[in-house]
Scaffold this motif. Sequence first.
Motif, PDB file in Angstrom:
ATOM      1  N   THR A   1       3.286  -0.516   1.381  1.00 32.87           N
ATOM      2  CA  THR A   1       2.372  -0.730   0.156  1.00 32.87           C
ATOM      3  C   THR A   1       2.168   0.675  -0.699  1.00 32.87           C
ATOM      4  O   THR A   1       2.260   0.673  -1.889  1.00 32.87           O
ATOM      5  CB  THR A   1       1.027  -1.255   0.691  1.00 32.87           C
ATOM      6  OG1 THR A   1       1.218  -2.474   1.279  1.00 32.87           O
ATOM      7  CG2 THR A   1      -0.084  -1.377  -0.488  1.00 32.87           C
ATOM      8  N   ALA A   2       2.195   1.786  -0.060  1.00 38.26           N
ATOM      9  CA  ALA A   2       1.911   2.999  -0.571  1.00 38.26           C
ATOM     10  C   ALA A   2       3.081   3.602  -1.472  1.00 38.26           C
ATOM     11  O   ALA A   2       3.008   3.830  -2.573  1.00 38.26           O
ATOM     12  CB  ALA A   2       1.375   4.051   0.542  1.00 38.26           C
TER      13      ALA A   2
ATOM     14  N   SER B   1       0.866  -7.054  -1.092  1.00 39.70           N
ATOM     15  CA  SER B   1       0.678  -6.264   0.048  1.00 39.70           C
ATOM     16  C   SER B   1      -0.819  -5.915   0.285  1.00 39.70           C
ATOM     17  O   SER B   1      -0.964  -5.674   1.515  1.00 39.70           O
ATOM     18  CB  SER B   1       1.618  -5.223  -0.105  1.00 39.70           C
ATOM     19  OG  SER B   1       3.162  -5.641  -0.590  1.00 39.70           O
ATOM     20  N   GLN B   2      -1.537  -5.341  -0.548  1.00 34.79           N
ATOM     21  CA  GLN B   2      -2.921  -5.013  -0.500  1.00 34.79           C
ATOM     22  C   GLN B   2      -3.646  -6.038   0.131  1.00 34.79           C
ATOM     23  O   GLN B   2      -4.548  -5.919   0.970  1.00 34.79           O
ATOM     24  CB  GLN B   2      -3.480  -4.639  -1.574  1.00 34.79           C
ATOM     25  CG  GLN B   2      -3.061  -3.210  -2.031  1.00 34.79           C
ATOM     26  CD  GLN B   2      -3.296  -2.492  -3.381  1.00 34.79           C
ATOM     27  OE1 GLN B   2      -3.780  -3.419  -4.198  1.00 34.79           O
ATOM     28  NE2 GLN B   2      -3.164  -1.426  -3.681  1.00 34.79           N
ATOM     29  N   GLN B   3      -3.552  -7.441  -0.390  1.00 38.84           N
ATOM     30  CA  GLN B   3      -4.327  -8.480   0.190  1.00 38.84           C
ATOM     31  C   GLN B   3      -3.836  -8.901   1.632  1.00 38.84           C
ATOM     32  O   GLN B   3      -4.878  -9.156   2.571  1.00 38.84           O
ATOM     33  CB  GLN B   3      -3.894  -9.874  -0.617  1.00 38.84           C
ATOM     34  CG  GLN B   3      -4.417  -9.727  -2.057  1.00 38.84           C
ATOM     35  CD  GLN B   3      -4.194 -10.801  -2.868  1.00 38.84           C
ATOM     36  OE1 GLN B   3      -3.177 -11.534  -2.745  1.00 38.84           O
ATOM     37  NE2 GLN B   3      -4.736 -10.756  -4.119  1.00 38.84           N
TER      38      GLN B   3
ATOM     39  N   ARG C   1       1.360  -0.551   5.600  1.00 42.03           N
ATOM     40  CA  ARG C   1       0.371   0.303   4.971  1.00 42.03           C
ATOM     41  C   ARG C   1       1.508   1.366   3.950  1.00 42.03           C
ATOM     42  O   ARG C   1       1.149   1.445   3.028  1.00 42.03           O
ATOM     43  CB  ARG C   1      -0.803   1.140   5.621  1.00 42.03           C
ATOM     44  CG  ARG C   1      -1.299   1.956   4.798  1.00 42.03           C
ATOM     45  CD  ARG C   1      -2.625   2.614   5.718  1.00 42.03           C
ATOM     46  NE  ARG C   1      -3.568   1.387   6.281  1.00 42.03           N
ATOM     47  CZ  ARG C   1      -4.208   0.709   5.942  1.00 42.03           C
ATOM     48  NH1 ARG C   1      -4.665   0.928   4.457  1.00 42.03           N
ATOM     49  NH2 ARG C   1      -5.200  -0.194   6.706  1.00 42.03           N
TER      50      ARG C   1
ATOM     51  N   VAL D   1       2.578  -5.054  -4.985  1.00 43.11           N
ATOM     52  CA  VAL D   1       1.576  -4.199  -4.441  1.00 43.11           C
ATOM     53  C   VAL D   1       0.284  -5.055  -4.187  1.00 43.11           C
ATOM     54  O   VAL D   1      -0.476  -4.800  -3.195  1.00 43.11           O
ATOM     55  CB  VAL D   1       1.148  -2.990  -5.638  1.00 43.11           C
ATOM     56  CG1 VAL D   1      -0.093  -2.291  -5.122  1.00 43.11           C
ATOM     57  CG2 VAL D   1       2.658  -2.055  -5.672  1.00 43.11           C
ATOM     58  N   LYS D   2      -0.042  -5.967  -5.213  1.00 43.43           N
ATOM     59  CA  LYS D   2      -1.425  -6.599  -5.107  1.00 43.43           C
ATOM     60  C   LYS D   2      -1.336  -7.619  -3.978  1.00 43.43           C
ATOM     61  O   LYS D   2      -2.263  -7.661  -2.891  1.00 43.43           O
ATOM     62  CB  LYS D   2      -1.710  -7.402  -6.367  1.00 43.43           C
ATOM     63  CG  LYS D   2      -2.287  -6.886  -7.378  1.00 43.43           C
ATOM     64  CD  LYS D   2      -2.334  -7.705  -8.750  1.00 43.43           C
ATOM     65  CE  LYS D   2      -3.117  -6.890  -9.841  1.00 43.43           C
ATOM     66  NZ  LYS D   2      -3.280  -7.793 -10.718  1.00 43.43           N
TER      67      LYS D   2
ATOM     68  N   SER E   1       3.388   1.039  -4.282  1.00 46.17           N
ATOM     69  CA  SER E   1       2.319   1.560  -5.349  1.00 46.17           C
ATOM     70  C   SER E   1       2.684   3.049  -6.148  1.00 46.17           C
ATOM     71  O   SER E   1       2.669   2.998  -7.304  1.00 46.17           O
ATOM     72  CB  SER E   1       1.023   1.934  -4.620  1.00 46.17           C
ATOM     73  OG  SER E   1       0.026   2.406  -5.542  1.00 46.17           O
TER      74      SER E   1
ATOM     75  N   LEU F   1      -2.691  -6.657   3.720  1.00 47.69           N
ATOM     76  CA  LEU F   1      -3.433  -5.543   4.634  1.00 47.69           C
ATOM     77  C   LEU F   1      -4.691  -5.939   5.058  1.00 47.69           C
ATOM     78  O   LEU F   1      -5.208  -5.673   6.200  1.00 47.69           O
ATOM     79  CB  LEU F   1      -3.232  -4.326   3.880  1.00 47.69           C
ATOM     80  CG  LEU F   1      -2.039  -3.585   3.723  1.00 47.69           C
ATOM     81  CD1 LEU F   1      -2.258  -2.098   2.904  1.00 47.69           C
ATOM     82  CD2 LEU F   1      -1.596  -3.098   5.351  1.00 47.69           C
ATOM     83  N   THR F   2      -5.588  -6.520   4.163  1.00 53.68           N
ATOM     84  CA  THR F   2      -6.976  -6.829   4.425  1.00 53.68           C
ATOM     85  C   THR F   2      -7.091  -7.927   5.277  1.00 53.68           C
ATOM     86  O   THR F   2      -8.085  -8.149   5.993  1.00 53.68           O
ATOM     87  CB  THR F   2      -7.798  -6.834   3.093  1.00 53.68           C
ATOM     88  OG1 THR F   2      -7.244  -8.184   2.451  1.00 53.68           O
ATOM     89  CG2 THR F   2      -7.660  -5.824   2.143  1.00 53.68           C
TER      90      THR F   2
END
Length: 102
Positions: A44-45, A95-97, A41, A92-93, A48, A99-100
Motif C-alpha cells: 500500500t505504501a 488496499s487501505q480498506q 502495508r 490505494v483506496k 501510494s 488493511l483496516t
Amino acid sequence: MISLYKKLQQEREFVISNQILRSGTSIGANIEEALAGQSKRDFTAKMSISSKEARETKYWLRLLKESEITSIGVDSLILNIDELIRILTSIVKTSQQNLTKS
C-alpha cells in the motif's frame, strides 16, 4: 516519458525534462517495488508513492503544455497519466480498506 525526455533534451529544455524523467520513471519503479512488497502495508505504501509520483508527473506535463516552451504535444500523455492516476488511486483506496479489515 523517456521519449519525451529525449525530445526535450534535443530542444535544450533541461529543467522540466529532468523533472519529468525523474517522476515519470519513479511511478513504474515504485509499482515494481510494491509487487515485491514484504507485507500488505508495504504494498500500500509503495502504491501510494506511485500515485503521488503520477500526480507530480501530471503537474510537470501541464506546466510544459501551458508554458509553451516547446511545441511538443503532451495532450495524449496528460490523458494517459489521468487514467493511471485513477487506477492507482483505486488500488490505494482498496488496499487501505483491506488493511483496516485485517
